[in-house]
Design an enzyme around this catalytic site. Sequence first.
Site: not given
Length: 369
Positions: A45, A128, A146
């Site tokens: 991520e 996020y 996002d």
Amino acid sequence: MSDMKKTTESPLERLPEPLLAWYRLRARDLPWRRTSDPYPIWVSEIMLQQTRVAAVLGYYARFLEAFPSVEALAQAPEDRLLKLWEGLGYYSRARNLQRAARLITEERGGRFPDTYEGLLALPGVGDYTASAVASAAFGLPEPAVDGNVLRAVARLTDCRDDVLDPAVKKRVRAAVGAVMPRRAEDARVFNQAMMELGATVCIPGGPPRCGECPAAEFCRGRLRGTAETLPVRRAKKPRRVEERTVYVLERDGRIALRRRPETGLLAGLWEFPNTEGPPPDAASAADAVADWGLTAAEWREKLTARHLFTHVEWRMTGYVLRVRGPGAPELLWVDGPGLAECAVPSAFARYYAEARRLLGAETEHQRDR
Ligand code: SF4
């Protein structure tokens, strides 16, 4: 579910069931989707922030091979870490990964935070990423929103608000959170499915592929013909243009590098000596190296390059010079292998390639003698 109920439900409420069915059939097989271990999910991520999947794959594999655990990352020498990050850009991400890894090993006995709030408290982890890791690793129903998700939701609900407005993003997050499945095994893949929808079907920069979309039947943007005009974004401020003069200085088969300052853009990375401002002419470029305790012995080439950062554009003019003299202490003189060990940001790619070419040529030249 009755047809009557279906027609009164909002597009977002209708989304989870067909979306998850579509995802389970069609999703790309990505390595971080094959695990529920928070460490590799977190690494993926962080790498995926600002970077496309295709570009991340190789880096992800090399990174986990070098640092297979949070402990290994915590103990990694910084230069090695930055070298593995070279080319991905936004190097503060790598430094924050390591700061977080140290915090997890030193203050939490190696135990990864398993709540949204705990994840959010890690350096470099925003809303996020905390949601994405909380759901994929721990099955928590935390919506990750996002640009991909904002775009898909704006089209799906025919929302004309400015998606760059934080209040709109907050509303979208709440709305997606309200429909997110509660069952851990569904929550685990829901965010990935939303991202997949935005990245592969409800795509940016072109017409959405509504024919392949699991939400086509009830998507308001498609039904009302507005999808291609969405999402709405207010105009961004143009990037500030910065001119720089870059020097590729070669002395006795070595090239000069120097460290960037510890804070700010590209902090702590290696760079070719450079100065702010428009380039001087060739004669003054030769004079300029006197500031580093050097004398220009041979003028070689002028190379221009451009690099776009988020808020700044560098327009660079580079001078390739053979030099003599002791050189300032801030300069590090590297040969080919030395250059390969230093993390030089991709903003200097053109000069890096030239330095490698020069050092290669130099090796040949020395062999000849
Ligand atoms: Fe996007 Fe089209 Fe799907 Fe609507 S139907 S969500 S516009 S791809």
